[in-house]
Design an enzyme around this catalytic site. Structure first.
Site, PDB file in Angstrom:
ATOM      1  N   SER A 160       0.697  -1.256  -0.133  1.00 20.87           N
ATOM      2  CA  SER A 160       0.080  -0.034  -0.048  1.00 20.87           C
ATOM      3  C   SER A 160       1.003   1.149   0.018  1.00 20.87           C
ATOM      4  O   SER A 160       1.918   1.269   0.487  1.00 20.87           O
ATOM      5  CB  SER A 160      -0.918   0.145   1.162  1.00 20.87           C
ATOM      6  N   TYR A 164      -2.536   5.536  -4.107  1.00 22.06           N
ATOM      7  CA  TYR A 164      -3.258   6.535  -3.802  1.00 22.06           C
ATOM      8  C   TYR A 164      -2.793   7.891  -4.503  1.00 22.06           C
ATOM      9  O   TYR A 164      -1.783   8.081  -4.546  1.00 22.06           O
ATOM     10  CB  TYR A 164      -3.435   6.841  -2.349  1.00 22.06           C
ATOM     11  N   THR A 204      -6.243   3.246  -7.154  1.00 25.35           N
ATOM     12  CA  THR A 204      -7.330   3.209  -6.193  1.00 25.35           C
ATOM     13  C   THR A 204      -8.276   4.348  -6.264  1.00 25.35           C
ATOM     14  O   THR A 204      -7.634   5.517  -6.254  1.00 25.35           O
ATOM     15  CB  THR A 204      -6.759   3.164  -4.753  1.00 25.35           C
ATOM     16  N   LYS A 207      -8.637   0.008  -8.864  1.00 23.83           N
ATOM     17  CA  LYS A 207      -9.137  -0.951  -7.588  1.00 23.83           C
ATOM     18  C   LYS A 207     -10.278   0.028  -6.863  1.00 23.83           C
ATOM     19  O   LYS A 207     -10.112   1.451  -6.889  1.00 23.83           O
ATOM     20  CB  LYS A 207      -8.170  -1.016  -6.583  1.00 23.83           C
ATOM     21  N   HIS A 244     -13.440  -1.482  -0.871  1.00 24.59           N
ATOM     22  CA  HIS A 244     -12.519  -1.153   0.280  1.00 24.59           C
ATOM     23  C   HIS A 244     -12.874  -2.183   1.458  1.00 24.59           C
ATOM     24  O   HIS A 244     -12.344  -1.475   2.677  1.00 24.59           O
ATOM     25  CB  HIS A 244     -12.289   0.166   0.468  1.00 24.59           C
ATOM     26  N   THR A 273     -12.924  -8.213  -0.827  1.00 22.41           N
ATOM     27  CA  THR A 273     -13.933  -7.931   0.384  1.00 22.41           C
ATOM     28  C   THR A 273     -14.717  -9.124   0.690  1.00 22.41           C
ATOM     29  O   THR A 273     -15.526  -9.603   0.104  1.00 22.41           O
ATOM     30  CB  THR A 273     -14.780  -6.658  -0.171  1.00 22.41           C
TER      31      THR A 273
END
Length: 412
Positions: free
Chosen positions: A136, A160, A186, A276, A300, A332
């Site tokens: 991440s 991000y 994302t 995503k 998410h 998820t």
């Protein structure tokens, strides 16, 4: 009449086998865990509440997460019989490369908060299992360190788009230079979701001490020992960009993100690009037309918009619309290898596990992540054999029926 006789010690001992005691407490705990839920319960006992709830919790009333998990429970399998399933092949090809299993490790933020080995444990376990690991933007281990932990395996990076775009662009360049082969752009975080457990716990990064924090930590001294005797908890890939942890977190949520940002990143990134956080058929179609390599159906983990669509329920419609054009991945709510098999049967190319991985990490560090992968692998293999299939390619929608508790009053 039942014929009776005096018990014969030799026959009694033949029926009884005493298990050799396991003196290693961690190994004993992990060996006893037969499901991801078992690992979750171990993690809950061993991790301070604020850190555990950050992982375990979701947004607002946590309806999205609850519904996503329920969706996997509400499936009916249709096995084929009289098939030779002595051996099954669980390997997949996704985003231009191999994976020994139809799942990889999802990107998770603040990972070293849950257990000090953090992303290093995840990347190492993924490499050993032959599956991809995703780092991440808000990871607590750097891009370069993850590469060192998984030097020969597949590493992916989740991006991000920050309000200071140059920070994101630099991360893209670093991930490419380190040999990461797939980028997840994302799109479901224009602002942060309302994660009420964190607010009630006074959760912060780094953790702030209060009377309740100390009281909760007393029975978990090992966690605090690890936390206080290891390097500072920070966003490792962002540590040189300046700003406090809170400022960097706020910068990662940008409501101005647009298709123009996606175009710029597409031009910068040399590998496969997936988007995503897709949650509608319309967006899936638009992204396919745009030319991305894949999408991740995801809300998410229920951590952003509560009451968002259930990715597993959305899967068949998206497959019908764009399944021939792009690769579709799902996350998820996955807590069992059977959940993964069901996704593949309904047309997903791949799946990602987030909380399941973190439960293992909190339960036992690297060995706990290994145990997560082993549990899911065993469940996948057993489910495939009981369905009568030899490989993932043999799974079809005919193997699964989605049973729904939630019906729409009117179609959109």
């Amino acid at each position: 009449m039942v014929q009776r006789q005096f018990p014969r010690p030799a026959e009694i001992f033949e029926l009884m086998r005493f298990k050799k005691p396991e003196l290693d407490g961690k190994k004993r705990r992990l060996d006893a865990a037969l499901t991801i839920e078992d690992l979750r319960l171990i993690a809950k006992r061993r991790t301070p509440r604020a850190a555990f709830d950050y992982t375990d919790g979701a947004a607002e009333g946590e309806l999205s997460l609850t519904r996503a998990r329920q969706a996997f429970q509400d499936i009916e399998f249709h096995p084929r019989v009289l098939r030779d399933v002595a051996n099954v092949d669980t390997s997949a090809t996704v985003f231009g490369g191999p994976s020994a299993l139809p799942f990889g490790i999802a990107p998770t933020g603040f990972t070293r908060l849950m257990q000090t080995e953090g992303e290093t444990a995840g990347a190492g376990a993924a490499g050993a299992a032959g599956i991809p690991f995703t780092l991440s933007t808000l990871g607590t281990t750097s891009i370069e360190t993850v590469k060192e932990a998984n030097p020969s395996g597949r590493n992916w990076f989740q991006l991000y788009v920050m309000n200071k775009r140059e920070i994101s662009y630099a991360l893209v360049e670093r991930a490419a230079a380190a040999g990461f082969d797939t980028l997840f752009f994302t799109v479901d975080t224009p602002v942060a979701g309302a994660r009420l457990r964190d607010k009630r716990n006074g959760f912060s990064i780094p953790p702030q001490l209060s009377l309740s924090t100390v009281a909760n930590a007393i029975p978990r001294p090992w966690w605090w020992y690890d936390f206080l005797t290891t390097p500072k908890l920070e966003f490792a890939s962002l540590s040189a960009t300046g700003g406090t942890v809170g400022e960097l977190l706020n910068a990662a949520m940008d409501p101005t993100i647009s298709y123009e940002d996606l175009r710029i990143i597409r031009e910068m990134w040399p590998g496969r690009l997936a988007v995503k956080g897709v949650q509608t058929v319309e967006d899936a179609r638009k992204l396919a037309d745009f030319g991305v390599d894949g999408i991740v159906l995801s809300n998410h983990g229920g951590r952003q918009l509560d009451r968002a669509p259930i990715p597993f329920h959305l899967l068949p419609s998206v497959v019908r619309e764009v399944g021939g054009d792009i690769e579709i991945t799902v996350d998820t709510g996955i807590m069992n290898g059977a959940d993964i098999v069901a996704c593949i049967a309904l047309g997903a190319k791949f799946t990602l596990i987030g909380r399941a991985y973190l439960y293992g990490l909190m339960a036992g560090g690297r060995e706990g992540v290994d145990r997560t992968i082993a549990i899911l692998t065993e469940q996948i293999v057993r489910t495939m054999k009981l369905l009568g299939v030899h490989s993932l390619d043999e799974l079809t929608p005919g193997h699964v029926t989605q049973l729904t508790r939630l019906g729409r009053i009117q179609e959109r």
